[in-house]
Design a protein around this motif. Structure first.
Motif, short mmCIF file in Angstrom:
data_model
loop_
_atom_site.label_atom_id
_atom_site.label_comp_id
_atom_site.label_asym_id
_atom_site.label_seq_id
_atom_site.Cartn_x
_atom_site.Cartn_y
_atom_site.Cartn_z
N THR A 152 0.82 -1.56 -0.31
CA THR A 152 0.13 -0.59 -0.12
C THR A 152 0.60 1.11 0.17
OG1 THR A 152 -1.55 -0.97 1.29
CG2 THR A 152 -1.39 0.93 1.09
N LEU A 153 1.87 1.97 0.59
CA LEU A 153 3.12 2.70 0.68
C LEU A 153 4.10 2.72 -0.03
CD1 LEU A 153 1.94 2.85 4.67
CD2 LEU A 153 1.57 4.45 2.51
N PRO A 154 4.15 1.92 -1.13
CA PRO A 154 5.51 1.75 -1.79
C PRO A 154 6.50 2.49 -1.68
CG PRO A 154 4.03 2.40 -2.83
CD PRO A 154 3.55 2.68 -2.37
N ASN A 155 6.64 3.63 -1.74
CA ASN A 155 7.52 4.75 -1.19
C ASN A 155 8.19 4.47 -0.28
OD1 ASN A 155 4.65 5.74 -0.28
ND2 ASN A 155 5.92 7.27 0.10
N LEU A 156 7.86 3.63 1.28
CA LEU A 156 8.86 3.69 1.59
C LEU A 156 9.45 2.31 2.10
CD1 LEU A 156 5.80 4.24 4.79
CD2 LEU A 156 7.79 5.92 3.68
N SER A 157 10.94 2.86 2.08
CA SER A 157 11.25 1.40 2.67
C SER A 157 11.69 0.08 2.79
CB SER A 157 12.90 1.99 2.71
OG SER A 157 12.98 2.17 3.81
N PRO A 158 11.56 -0.73 2.77
CA PRO A 158 11.10 -2.59 3.61
C PRO A 158 11.84 -2.02 5.31
CG PRO A 158 12.24 -3.07 1.89
CD PRO A 158 11.98 -1.79 2.13
N GLU A 159 13.27 -1.44 4.89
CA GLU A 159 13.34 -1.19 6.65
C GLU A 159 12.73 -0.09 7.42
OE1 GLU A 159 15.01 -0.53 3.61
OE2 GLU A 159 16.79 -2.40 4.17
N SER A 210 9.40 9.67 4.67
CA SER A 210 11.05 9.63 6.66
C SER A 210 11.80 10.38 5.60
CB SER A 210 11.11 8.34 5.81
OG SER A 210 12.36 7.95 6.39
N THR A 211 12.24 10.21 7.26
CA THR A 211 13.45 11.05 6.89
C THR A 211 15.07 10.16 6.94
OG1 THR A 211 14.03 11.19 9.27
CG2 THR A 211 13.06 12.81 8.46
N VAL B 199 10.65 11.19 16.22
CA VAL B 199 9.46 12.87 16.17
C VAL B 199 8.70 12.83 15.02
CG1 VAL B 199 10.38 15.19 16.22
CG2 VAL B 199 12.00 13.19 17.54
N THR B 200 9.32 12.49 13.44
CA THR B 200 8.72 12.67 12.82
C THR B 200 6.79 12.22 12.32
OG1 THR B 200 11.00 13.14 11.37
CG2 THR B 200 8.89 12.47 10.10
N PHE B 201 7.75 10.86 12.72
CA PHE B 201 6.04 9.88 13.01
C PHE B 201 5.16 10.57 14.32
CE2 PHE B 201 4.22 5.89 14.98
CZ PHE B 201 4.03 5.59 13.60
#
Lengths: 223, 223
Positions: A152-159, A210-211, B199-201
């Motif tokens: 659903t959130l493909p822009n987030l890395s697995p980590e 994510s940062t 913090v971001t989350f």
DNA sequence: GTCTATAACCTGATAGAC
DNA sequence: GTCTATCAGGTTATAGAC
């Protein structure tokens, strides 16, 4: 009315009242904080009967915990599979995934007032003999959710996703603990509201950028 | 070099090695999971010396916990006051408030490998004799943060804010626990990254519109 | 200030009567 | 299947020598 006592249910009254006593006492005082004598007294059974039915304190503790953990894990997966079926191949919405993930443990927490403490004890600081068992039993019921979120959130890395899944677990655990101290716990409307607020909060956190760029993080940093 | 042994530091070696041993063993096994013999052995001091210095097991436990909790609470408030001063009367940004709130415990977790378990034990399931003490000692170091968030996020009702503060605490606790198992814990860069991601989350979750209208929730539902 | 010895009690597990 | 009695080893706390 039961006219003829049935063997099955006769056996279960002693073992079940022992499990119920164990849930309460182990939750409140921890594995080392309660002795077999206290357990037997609380259950209203004889000390000797405890070893007959469970063999050892460790086995009783394991069964006390797994009696709750097993159905939660199964229900989570069942709900997720159902949601995936409803989505017809498309990614399941974040809020839906989180609801499937959080609802079963949340409802169990509401149904059994001593379970939150038992849950927290075993997720945060299980007795040494539980660690290997839980490390084997729990991940199969969590990994499918990380996988679903990844779709659903493909822009987030697995980590990052793995890390945020840890965040989400913390929210659930903390809410469970607080809820168990509140009288409002018995109002289904209130509880549904809390669950929804949790889902909203976590979903917003999950969706935010994510940062961390994937390569900054060693693979599987959080597991 | 010390030519003349100083009374102050002589006293502190025994008491401190006892505290260090207590931090490790209490964290790993809990209050009931470790006896005075094990503590004395681990510290390399005699059993009798333990009662001489701390009077009882309970008092040793309390001092073990408060040695870490005290400076964390003070540092949190100090950082928040500094941030408020820098903001010159304007509301402090959410991320800044969260950093002040999370950094001191987070850094303590990193500096002392056995502290996360001790923290989790005492926030989630303190031994009975600790509950009253912690209920008195901890809130003064948390309430200013809820107040600061209320100024920055005026659209959120106090009840929702209180609830989300509980969520944030859960995230910190869970991360602390996970981090303590990770080798990467020793890399300052990695840790700063994790803190920032936390913090971001949380900030994203805090900023999102609530599904709860203030009047639906009884006042101080989460405390 | 540090130690030993000991008091008073509790622990989990078991053997064997019923 | 349920009970009692008991074992060997643990617990905290203390009293008193050094």
């Amino acid at each position: 009315m039961e006219t003829r006592p049935n063997k099955q249910s006769d056996v279960s009254t002693t073992t079940e009242s022992l499990l119920n006593a164990a849930e309460r006492l182990f939750a409140e005082h921890g594995y080392d904080g309660v002795g077999m004598r206290a357990l037997a007294d609380e259950a209203g059974v004889n000390l000797g009967a405890t070893t007959y039915h469970y063999g050892s304190k460790q086995k009783l503790y394991i069964e006390t915990v797994m009696r709750r953990f097993r159905p939660i894990g199964e229900e989570r997966i069942k709900l997720l599979r159902l949601a995936e079926k409803e989505a017809k191949g498309k990614p399941v919405p974040v809020e839906k995934i989180l609801d499937c993930m959080l609802r079963p443990p949340f409802m169990t927490v509401l149904a059994h007032p001593y379970f939150p403490a038992l849950l927290a004890r075993n997720l945060f600081m299980p007795p040494p003999f539980m660690q290997e068992l839980l490390a084997k039993e729990l991940p199969p019921f969590n990994e499918p959710f990380v996988a679903a979120l990844a779709r659903t959130l493909p822009n987030l890395s697995p980590e990052v996703l793995q890390m945020r899944d840890v965040f989400a677990g913390g929210v659930l655990l903390m809410v469970s603990r607080q809820l168990s101290k509140m009288p409002m716990r018995n109002s289904p409307d209130f509880c549904e509201m809390v669950l929804k607020e949790m889902v909203t909060f976590i979903a917003a956190g999950l969706r935010t950028e994510s940062t961390i760029s994937g390569s900054d993080l060693p693979p599987m940093a959080f597991s």
